[in-house]
Scaffold this motif. Structure first.
Motif, PDB file in Angstrom:
ATOM      1  N   SER A   1      73.919  -3.009  33.062  1.00  0.00           N
ATOM      2  CA  SER A   1      74.481  -2.335  34.235  1.00  0.00           C
ATOM      3  C   SER A   1      73.433  -1.501  34.984  1.00  0.00           C
ATOM      4  N   THR A   2      72.353  -1.118  34.320  1.00  0.00           N
ATOM      5  CA  THR A   2      71.416  -0.217  34.992  1.00  0.00           C
ATOM      6  C   THR A   2      70.137  -0.956  35.406  1.00  0.00           C
ATOM      7  N   VAL A   3      69.497  -0.418  36.428  1.00  0.00           N
ATOM      8  CA  VAL A   3      68.233  -0.998  36.866  1.00  0.00           C
ATOM      9  C   VAL A   3      67.180  -0.786  35.778  1.00  0.00           C
ATOM     10  N   ASP A   4      67.351   0.276  34.981  1.00  0.00           N
ATOM     11  CA  ASP A   4      66.380   0.548  33.918  1.00  0.00           C
ATOM     12  C   ASP A   4      66.391  -0.548  32.859  1.00  0.00           C
ATOM     13  N   SER A   5      67.570  -1.029  32.467  1.00  0.00           N
ATOM     14  CA  SER A   5      67.567  -2.088  31.452  1.00  0.00           C
ATOM     15  C   SER A   5      67.052  -3.395  32.056  1.00  0.00           C
ATOM     16  N   ARG A   6      67.343  -3.633  33.342  1.00  0.00           N
ATOM     17  CA  ARG A   6      66.760  -4.806  34.018  1.00  0.00           C
ATOM     18  C   ARG A   6      65.229  -4.683  34.041  1.00  0.00           C
ATOM     19  N   ALA A   7      64.738  -3.465  34.260  1.00  0.00           N
ATOM     20  CA  ALA A   7      63.282  -3.254  34.300  1.00  0.00           C
ATOM     21  C   ALA A   7      62.684  -3.513  32.913  1.00  0.00           C
ATOM     22  N   GLU A   8      63.392  -3.059  31.880  1.00  0.00           N
ATOM     23  CA  GLU A   8      62.897  -3.302  30.515  1.00  0.00           C
ATOM     24  C   GLU A   8      62.813  -4.802  30.238  1.00  0.00           C
ATOM     25  N   LEU A   9      63.831  -5.542  30.697  1.00  0.00           N
ATOM     26  CA  LEU A   9      63.825  -6.998  30.479  1.00  0.00           C
ATOM     27  C   LEU A   9      62.667  -7.656  31.234  1.00  0.00           C
ATOM     28  N   LEU A  10      62.433  -7.192  32.455  1.00  0.00           N
ATOM     29  CA  LEU A  10      61.381  -7.818  33.264  1.00  0.00           C
ATOM     30  C   LEU A  10      59.992  -7.501  32.694  1.00  0.00           C
ATOM     31  N   GLU A  11      59.814  -6.273  32.235  1.00  0.00           N
ATOM     32  CA  GLU A  11      58.546  -5.919  31.573  1.00  0.00           C
ATOM     33  C   GLU A  11      58.354  -6.787  30.325  1.00  0.00           C
ATOM     34  N   ALA A  12      59.438  -6.934  29.567  1.00  0.00           N
ATOM     35  CA  ALA A  12      59.359  -7.741  28.345  1.00  0.00           C
ATOM     36  C   ALA A  12      59.037  -9.191  28.690  1.00  0.00           C
ATOM     37  N   ALA A  13      59.595  -9.677  29.795  1.00  0.00           N
ATOM     38  CA  ALA A  13      59.335 -11.065  30.211  1.00  0.00           C
ATOM     39  C   ALA A  13      57.849 -11.253  30.531  1.00  0.00           C
ATOM     40  N   TRP A  14      57.263 -10.256  31.171  1.00  0.00           N
ATOM     41  CA  TRP A  14      55.820 -10.307  31.487  1.00  0.00           C
ATOM     42  C   TRP A  14      55.008 -10.397  30.187  1.00  0.00           C
ATOM     43  N   LEU A  15      55.327  -9.512  29.235  1.00  0.00           N
ATOM     44  CA  LEU A  15      54.583  -9.521  27.972  1.00  0.00           C
ATOM     45  C   LEU A  15      54.832 -10.823  27.205  1.00  0.00           C
TER      46      LEU A  15
ATOM     47  N   MET B   1      52.354  -7.187  21.737  1.00  0.00           N
ATOM     48  CA  MET B   1      53.236  -7.612  22.833  1.00  0.00           C
ATOM     49  C   MET B   1      54.523  -8.205  22.265  1.00  0.00           C
ATOM     50  N   ALA B   2      54.372  -9.062  21.252  1.00  0.00           N
ATOM     51  CA  ALA B   2      55.542  -9.751  20.690  1.00  0.00           C
ATOM     52  C   ALA B   2      56.520  -8.742  20.080  1.00  0.00           C
ATOM     53  N   LEU B   3      56.015  -7.782  19.339  1.00  0.00           N
ATOM     54  CA  LEU B   3      56.910  -6.818  18.693  1.00  0.00           C
ATOM     55  C   LEU B   3      57.637  -5.971  19.742  1.00  0.00           C
ATOM     56  N   HIS B   4      56.935  -5.646  20.825  1.00  0.00           N
ATOM     57  CA  HIS B   4      57.603  -4.898  21.906  1.00  0.00           C
ATOM     58  C   HIS B   4      58.752  -5.745  22.486  1.00  0.00           C
ATOM     59  N   VAL B   5      58.467  -7.009  22.732  1.00  0.00           N
ATOM     60  CA  VAL B   5      59.474  -7.904  23.334  1.00  0.00           C
ATOM     61  C   VAL B   5      60.685  -8.047  22.395  1.00  0.00           C
ATOM     62  N   ILE B   6      60.406  -8.255  21.117  1.00  0.00           N
ATOM     63  CA  ILE B   6      61.492  -8.482  20.150  1.00  0.00           C
ATOM     64  C   ILE B   6      62.321  -7.201  19.963  1.00  0.00           C
ATOM     65  N   GLY B   7      61.672  -6.049  20.082  1.00  0.00           N
ATOM     66  CA  GLY B   7      62.404  -4.782  19.972  1.00  0.00           C
ATOM     67  C   GLY B   7      63.208  -4.463  21.229  1.00  0.00           C
ATOM     68  N   THR B   8      62.770  -4.991  22.362  1.00  0.00           N
ATOM     69  CA  THR B   8      63.387  -4.607  23.641  1.00  0.00           C
ATOM     70  C   THR B   8      64.530  -5.529  24.065  1.00  0.00           C
ATOM     71  N   ILE B   9      64.284  -6.845  24.019  1.00  0.00           N
ATOM     72  CA  ILE B   9      65.235  -7.763  24.671  1.00  0.00           C
ATOM     73  C   ILE B   9      66.654  -7.687  24.083  1.00  0.00           C
ATOM     74  N   PRO B  10      66.833  -7.768  22.753  1.00  0.00           N
ATOM     75  CA  PRO B  10      68.218  -7.734  22.260  1.00  0.00           C
ATOM     76  C   PRO B  10      68.947  -6.438  22.647  1.00  0.00           C
ATOM     77  N   ARG B  11      68.217  -5.324  22.644  1.00  0.00           N
ATOM     78  CA  ARG B  11      68.845  -4.042  22.997  1.00  0.00           C
ATOM     79  C   ARG B  11      69.185  -4.007  24.488  1.00  0.00           C
ATOM     80  N   ALA B  12      68.229  -4.389  25.340  1.00  0.00           N
ATOM     81  CA  ALA B  12      68.447  -4.310  26.797  1.00  0.00           C
ATOM     82  C   ALA B  12      69.554  -5.267  27.242  1.00  0.00           C
ATOM     83  N   LEU B  13      69.689  -6.408  26.542  1.00  0.00           N
ATOM     84  CA  LEU B  13      70.711  -7.382  26.935  1.00  0.00           C
ATOM     85  C   LEU B  13      72.123  -6.824  26.774  1.00  0.00           C
ATOM     86  N   ARG B  14      72.273  -5.820  25.901  1.00  0.00           N
ATOM     87  CA  ARG B  14      73.620  -5.281  25.654  1.00  0.00           C
ATOM     88  C   ARG B  14      74.091  -4.367  26.776  1.00  0.00           C
ATOM     89  N   ASP B  15      73.168  -3.971  27.672  1.00  0.00           N
ATOM     90  CA  ASP B  15      73.578  -3.122  28.786  1.00  0.00           C
ATOM     91  C   ASP B  15      72.820  -3.527  30.041  1.00  0.00           C
TER      92      ASP B  15
END
Ligand code: NAD
Length: 313
Positions: free
Chosen positions: A201-215, A185-199
């Motif tokens: 604008s899309t609902v997809d990156s917001r979804a990635e952040l929210l999934e990461a927040a759950w994990l 879970m941690a490695l997924h979160v660490i791989g996702t959040i910095p990348r998703a934060l850079r964009d």
């Protein structure tokens, strides 16, 4: 790698994730057999369509017991039989505090990345002193993640709240209670959040952040609190600093204080994890000093000790 021993308890919560899922809250209430929920939500979500017996909009950060008492009075006055909480970690905290008093079932709809909705951790403030307890009975039974609700989160709060989630993951990675589950879970979160934060604008990156927040919340739920969270807690409590902002300022420094950060760097796809994290936060306009959060210069020995070793090299 050296073999390790571990214990793992999965959270029994029901998780509903999607866009527009707020509309499923009535169905979830029916599953619980609830007809008179107390809605905990600020004015922003007052017209959310949840059929509630009453609404309480007074949640504030760090769950002061006086606010819990007020909400409890509304809960009792209206004969509520469950709690629906829509909001960030402050609203979720109030929901958990109410559940501790009433044993009412909770449906939490998180609108930030704090992750409190999947932890049994209850933080409360009495006479300005914050205490934290782990109570399995306050863990919300249902969490409805609706990515649409996170789209209104201002960029500044998005950055600090996502870094708060990153802190949960990083701390789990270095915890003595780490397991293959928390690592994944941690490695997924660490791989996702910095990348998703850079964009954002899309609902997809917001979804990635929210999934990461759950994990990330699950990471926090699975390990005991480490040095970074303890430091944020001490400073936040003593100087009334805002929660996710304090995490954001301190995380690069806490990370730098770890001997090797190669695993975090690999997950982020960088060579210098603390440096890359600091740069990311400052590029996104996030806070990088405690002074800008309103903290005076460290004035006592505790703070000098806490502070030494937290600065990046
Ligand atoms: P918060 O809930 O106070 O929200 C921050 C601000 O953002 C508020 O002004 C809120 O109204 C606003 N906001 C929230 N969602 C929004 C949205 N979608 N659109 C627009 N505005 C929105 O802050 P937080 O960082 O989510 O939570 C902090 C609190 O949660 C602290 O009290 C902290 O101790 C607690 N916490 C607890 C745990 C736990 O496991 N117990 C974990 C993390 C945080």
């Amino acid at each position: 790698r050296i073999m390790r021993s571990f214990a793992w308890s999965g959270s029994p919560a029901r998780i509903v994730f999607g866009a527009g899922t707020l509309a499923q809250v009535p169905e979830e209430l029916a599953r619980l057999g609830s007809t008179r929920p107390l809605l905990l939500a600020s004015d922003r979500w007052a017209d959310c369509g949840v059929p509630a017996a009453a609404r309480f909009g007074g949640a504030t950060m760090h769950t002061p017991v006086e606010v819990t008492e007020q909400a409890l009075a509304v809960f009792r006055e209206h004969g509520a039989d469950s709690i629906v909480a829509i909001g960030g970690g402050s609203t979720t905290g109030l929901s958990k505090a109410l559940a501790a008093h009433t044993a009412a079932p909770q449906i939490v709809v998180p609108t930030t990345y704090a992750g409190s909705e999947v932890t049994p951790v209850l933080g409360e403030t009495r006479d300005g002193v914050k205490t934290t307890r782990r109570l399995p009975e306050v863990l919300p039974g249902t969490v409805v993640y609706d990515v649409e609700l996170t789209r209104s989160l201002p960029v500044a709060t998005t950055v600090t709240s996502a870094v708060n989630a990153l802190a949960h993951a990083i701390e789990a990675l270095y915890s003595p209670q780490a397991s293959p589950m928390t690592d994944a879970m941690a490695l997924h979160v660490i791989g996702t959040i910095p990348r998703a934060l850079r964009d954002l604008s899309t609902v997809d990156s917001r979804a990635e952040l929210l999934e990461a927040a759950w994990l990330a919340g699950n990471c926090l739920a699975s390990v005991s609190t480490g040095r970074h969270h303890k430091l944020c807690h001490e400073l936040g409590g003593r100087y009334r600093l805002p929660h996710s902002e304090t995490h954001t300022v301190l995380l690069p420094h806490s990370l730098a204080a770890h001997g090797s950060t190669d695993t975090v760097a690999r997950a982020m796809g960088v060579t210098d994890a603390p440096g890359a994290l600091y740069d990311l936060i400052s590029e996104l306009g996030g806070p990088t000093s405690l002074r800008e959060l309103g903290m005076p210069e460290p004035q006592d020995e505790f703070l000098h000790r806490a502070w030494r070793g937290q600065r990046p090299g």
